[in-house]
Motif scaffolding. Structure first.
Motif, PDB file in Angstrom:
ATOM      1  N   CYS A 103      49.527 116.016  18.777  1.00 56.25           N
ATOM      2  CA  CYS A 103      48.643 114.997  18.208  1.00 56.25           C
ATOM      3  C   CYS A 103      47.896 114.290  19.326  1.00 56.25           C
ATOM      4  N   ASP A 104      46.643 113.992  19.057  1.00 52.96           N
ATOM      5  CA  ASP A 104      45.851 113.288  20.065  1.00 52.96           C
ATOM      6  C   ASP A 104      46.045 111.774  19.951  1.00 52.96           C
ATOM      7  N   GLU A 105      45.380 111.066  20.832  1.00 54.65           N
ATOM      8  CA  GLU A 105      45.502 109.606  20.904  1.00 54.65           C
ATOM      9  C   GLU A 105      45.043 108.933  19.606  1.00 54.65           C
ATOM     10  N   THR A 106      44.071 109.530  18.947  1.00 50.64           N
ATOM     11  CA  THR A 106      43.551 108.963  17.695  1.00 50.64           C
ATOM     12  C   THR A 106      44.630 108.923  16.622  1.00 50.64           C
ATOM     13  N   VAL A 107      45.372 110.016  16.496  1.00 52.37           N
ATOM     14  CA  VAL A 107      46.440 110.077  15.498  1.00 52.37           C
ATOM     15  C   VAL A 107      47.528 109.068  15.839  1.00 52.37           C
ATOM     16  N   LEU A 108      47.905 108.983  17.109  1.00 52.63           N
ATOM     17  CA  LEU A 108      48.917 108.017  17.534  1.00 52.63           C
ATOM     18  C   LEU A 108      48.458 106.597  17.206  1.00 52.63           C
ATOM     19  N   THR A 109      47.212 106.299  17.500  1.00 50.68           N
ATOM     20  CA  THR A 109      46.680 104.960  17.218  1.00 50.68           C
ATOM     21  C   THR A 109      46.707 104.664  15.724  1.00 50.68           C
ATOM     22  N   LEU A 155      57.081 106.446  18.777  1.00 48.02           N
ATOM     23  CA  LEU A 155      56.251 107.471  18.116  1.00 48.02           C
ATOM     24  C   LEU A 155      55.506 108.359  19.097  1.00 48.02           C
ATOM     25  N   GLY A 156      55.051 107.776  20.190  1.00 45.81           N
ATOM     26  CA  GLY A 156      54.217 108.497  21.152  1.00 45.81           C
ATOM     27  C   GLY A 156      54.764 109.851  21.576  1.00 45.81           C
ATOM     28  N   PRO A 157      55.982 109.884  22.114  1.00 45.98           N
ATOM     29  CA  PRO A 157      56.522 111.169  22.578  1.00 45.98           C
ATOM     30  C   PRO A 157      56.633 112.227  21.468  1.00 45.98           C
ATOM     31  N   PHE A 158      57.020 111.812  20.269  1.00 44.71           N
ATOM     32  CA  PHE A 158      57.145 112.766  19.168  1.00 44.71           C
ATOM     33  C   PHE A 158      55.786 113.324  18.774  1.00 44.71           C
ATOM     34  N   GLY A 188      65.849 100.922  15.424  1.00 42.74           N
ATOM     35  CA  GLY A 188      65.699 100.513  16.812  1.00 42.74           C
ATOM     36  C   GLY A 188      64.772  99.344  17.060  1.00 42.74           C
ATOM     37  N   HIS A 189      64.098  98.865  16.011  1.00 45.65           N
ATOM     38  CA  HIS A 189      63.088  97.835  16.215  1.00 45.65           C
ATOM     39  C   HIS A 189      63.128  96.801  15.095  1.00 45.65           C
ATOM     40  N   SER A 190      62.845  95.569  15.450  1.00 43.59           N
ATOM     41  CA  SER A 190      62.734  94.507  14.445  1.00 43.59           C
ATOM     42  C   SER A 190      61.335  94.541  13.840  1.00 43.59           C
ATOM     43  N   VAL A 191      61.173  93.833  12.741  1.00 44.07           N
ATOM     44  CA  VAL A 191      59.864  93.730  12.102  1.00 44.07           C
ATOM     45  C   VAL A 191      58.866  93.127  13.083  1.00 44.07           C
ATOM     46  N   GLU A 192      59.311  92.130  13.826  1.00 44.32           N
ATOM     47  CA  GLU A 192      58.419  91.463  14.776  1.00 44.32           C
ATOM     48  C   GLU A 192      57.927  92.439  15.848  1.00 44.32           C
ATOM     49  N   GLU A 193      58.841  93.248  16.366  1.00 43.19           N
ATOM     50  CA  GLU A 193      58.448  94.236  17.384  1.00 43.19           C
ATOM     51  C   GLU A 193      57.444  95.236  16.819  1.00 43.19           C
ATOM     52  N   LEU A 194      57.719  95.709  15.618  1.00 42.62           N
ATOM     53  CA  LEU A 194      56.842  96.707  15.009  1.00 42.62           C
ATOM     54  C   LEU A 194      55.479  96.125  14.664  1.00 42.62           C
ATOM     55  N   SER A 195      55.446  94.850  14.287  1.00 44.26           N
ATOM     56  CA  SER A 195      54.154  94.243  13.968  1.00 44.26           C
ATOM     57  C   SER A 195      53.321  94.026  15.227  1.00 44.26           C
ATOM     58  N   GLU A 196      53.987  93.967  16.382  1.00 43.75           N
ATOM     59  CA  GLU A 196      53.269  93.783  17.645  1.00 43.75           C
ATOM     60  C   GLU A 196      52.820  95.106  18.266  1.00 43.75           C
ATOM     61  N   ASN A 197      53.742  96.100  18.326  1.00 43.02           N
ATOM     62  CA  ASN A 197      53.411  97.322  19.067  1.00 43.02           C
ATOM     63  C   ASN A 197      53.344  98.581  18.195  1.00 43.02           C
ATOM     64  N   GLY A 198      53.684  98.474  16.935  1.00 46.42           N
ATOM     65  CA  GLY A 198      53.576  99.624  16.042  1.00 46.42           C
ATOM     66  C   GLY A 198      54.538 100.759  16.356  1.00 46.42           C
TER      67      GLY A 198
END
Length: 119
Positions: free
Chosen positions: A85-91, A76-79, A61-71
């Motif tokens: 998982c807390d915000e630390t794990v997501l980060t 991932l957040g909703p899963f 669903g994402h290009s390398v460029e998108e993933l390098s910008e927003n991770g």
């Protein structure tokens, strides 16, 4: 007419190659996410299958460029939140994805430079 057809085929092949280079390697994302999600004792419900699923979802669903910008935070957040998982794990997970994507992007750029230099 033959030259035009051959030229069009070459252009199509170049476009396909560029699109393939823009996709992240799933195994790189599996490694990056595994380091975070499988090595934290506080995270329950994540196993290798879940990590593979998340990596596949990100690569499709994402290009390398998108993933390098927003991770891949939007994906991932909703899963991760549903697993408690807390915000630390997501980060940490998003940072690992960004790092892997940035590395992949650098490799792809280097390959493109080498191919245009004739080396």
């Amino acid at each position: 007419t033959t030259k035009k057809t051959h030229s069009n085929n070459n252009n199509n092949n170049k476009k396909q190659t560029q699109q393939q280079q823009q996709k992240m390697k799933e195994e790189d994302l599996v490694k990056a996410l595994s380091n975070i999600l499988l090595n934290d004792d506080d995270i329950d419900g994540v196993d290798e299958d879940m990590v593979s699923y998340l990596a596949g979802m990100l690569t499709e669903g994402h290009s390398v460029e998108e993933l390098s910008e927003n991770g891949g935070e939007e994906a991932l957040g909703p899963f991760l939140e549903s697993l408690g998982c807390d915000e630390t794990v997501l980060t940490k997970a998003c940072d690992a994805v960004k790092e892997a994507a940035s590395s992949e992007s650098s490799v792809a750029s280097k390959k493109r430079e080498d191919s245009t230099d004739g080396t």
